[in-house]
Design a protein around this motif. Structure first.
Motif, PDB file in Angstrom:
ATOM      1  N   THR A  17       0.963  -0.749  -0.015  1.00  0.00           N
ATOM      2  CA  THR A  17      -0.013  -0.206  -0.131  1.00  0.00           C
ATOM      3  C   THR A  17       0.879   1.075  -0.186  1.00  0.00           C
ATOM      4  O   THR A  17       0.212   1.944  -0.522  1.00  0.00           O
ATOM      5  CB  THR A  17      -0.819  -0.020   1.272  1.00  0.00           C
ATOM      6  N   ALA A  18       2.126   1.202   0.823  1.00  0.00           N
ATOM      7  CA  ALA A  18       3.004   2.161   0.913  1.00  0.00           C
ATOM      8  C   ALA A  18       3.531   2.651  -0.847  1.00  0.00           C
ATOM      9  O   ALA A  18       3.803   3.704  -0.869  1.00  0.00           O
ATOM     10  CB  ALA A  18       3.941   1.943   2.037  1.00  0.00           C
ATOM     11  N   ALA A  21       0.631   4.143  -3.211  1.00  0.00           N
ATOM     12  CA  ALA A  21       0.710   5.520  -2.491  1.00  0.00           C
ATOM     13  C   ALA A  21       2.039   6.674  -3.000  1.00  0.00           C
ATOM     14  O   ALA A  21       1.168   7.832  -3.601  1.00  0.00           O
ATOM     15  CB  ALA A  21       0.301   6.027  -1.072  1.00  0.00           C
ATOM     16  N   ALA A  24       1.150   6.668  -6.276  1.00  0.00           N
ATOM     17  CA  ALA A  24       0.819   7.545  -7.007  1.00  0.00           C
ATOM     18  C   ALA A  24       0.803   9.238  -6.735  1.00  0.00           C
ATOM     19  O   ALA A  24       0.052  10.487  -6.981  1.00  0.00           O
ATOM     20  CB  ALA A  24      -0.918   7.185  -5.765  1.00  0.00           C
ATOM     21  N   GLY A  25       1.284   9.275  -5.443  1.00  0.00           N
ATOM     22  CA  GLY A  25       1.942  10.640  -4.595  1.00  0.00           C
ATOM     23  C   GLY A  25       2.841  11.298  -6.114  1.00  0.00           C
ATOM     24  O   GLY A  25       2.502  12.404  -6.519  1.00  0.00           O
TER      25      GLY A  25
END
Length: 151
Positions: A17-18, A21, A24-25
């Motif tokens: 997930t990290a 994320a 995506a960032g």
């Protein structure tokens, strides 16, 4: 206690997930940067277009002022030329009047003054023809000499 192999562990799930994320960032930041650069480029084009339009408008205004000044100068030159022409005509008339006044009195009777008046009238007509542009300087001088010679 050992875990079964049925699914990923919490740590692995949190790590995935990290990573997603973070990716995506980074993608979002890259897209925002592209949009900002595109907007800045478009604004620069608009600014450049506006500057060119303003420069063109200013050049047109300057051209109009220049043409107006040239028209005023031409009008002043025409007025000055007319004044000079009038002064020359007045000087010529004064010279003719002085010549008539200084001429010795003639013993002849009536025909002599009529001939002098006729010459003056012819000279005035000749001057008007020259002023109107019908005669050039050479033609004017030739006709004037004929009139003064009595022809």
């Amino acid at each position: 206690m050992r875990r079964g192999r049925g699914g990923p562990g919490i740590v692995r799930l949190a790590a995935g997930t990290a990573v997603m994320a973070g990716t995506a960032g980074a993608v979002h930041h890259h897209q925002e940067q592209r949009y900002a650069n595109k907007a800045a480029s478009q604004q620069a084009e608009v600014d450049q277009s506006n500057a060119a339009y303003e420069a063109q408008a200013q050049a047109a205004a300057t051209q109009a002022q220049l043409e107006q000044m040239q028209a005023q100068m031409a009008a002043q030159q025409a007025q000055f030329a007319a004044q000079q022409q009038l002064a020359a005509q007045q000087a010529q008339l004064a010279a003719q009047q002085a010549a008539v006044q200084q001429a010795p009195p003639m013993a002849a009777a009536a025909p002599a003054p009529a001939a002098g008046s006729d010459r003056i009238a012819k000279l005035q007509q000749l001057a008007e023809l020259k002023q109107a542009g019908i005669l050039n300087d050479a033609e004017f001088e030739a006709e004037k000499a004929k009139i003064l010679a009595g022809g």
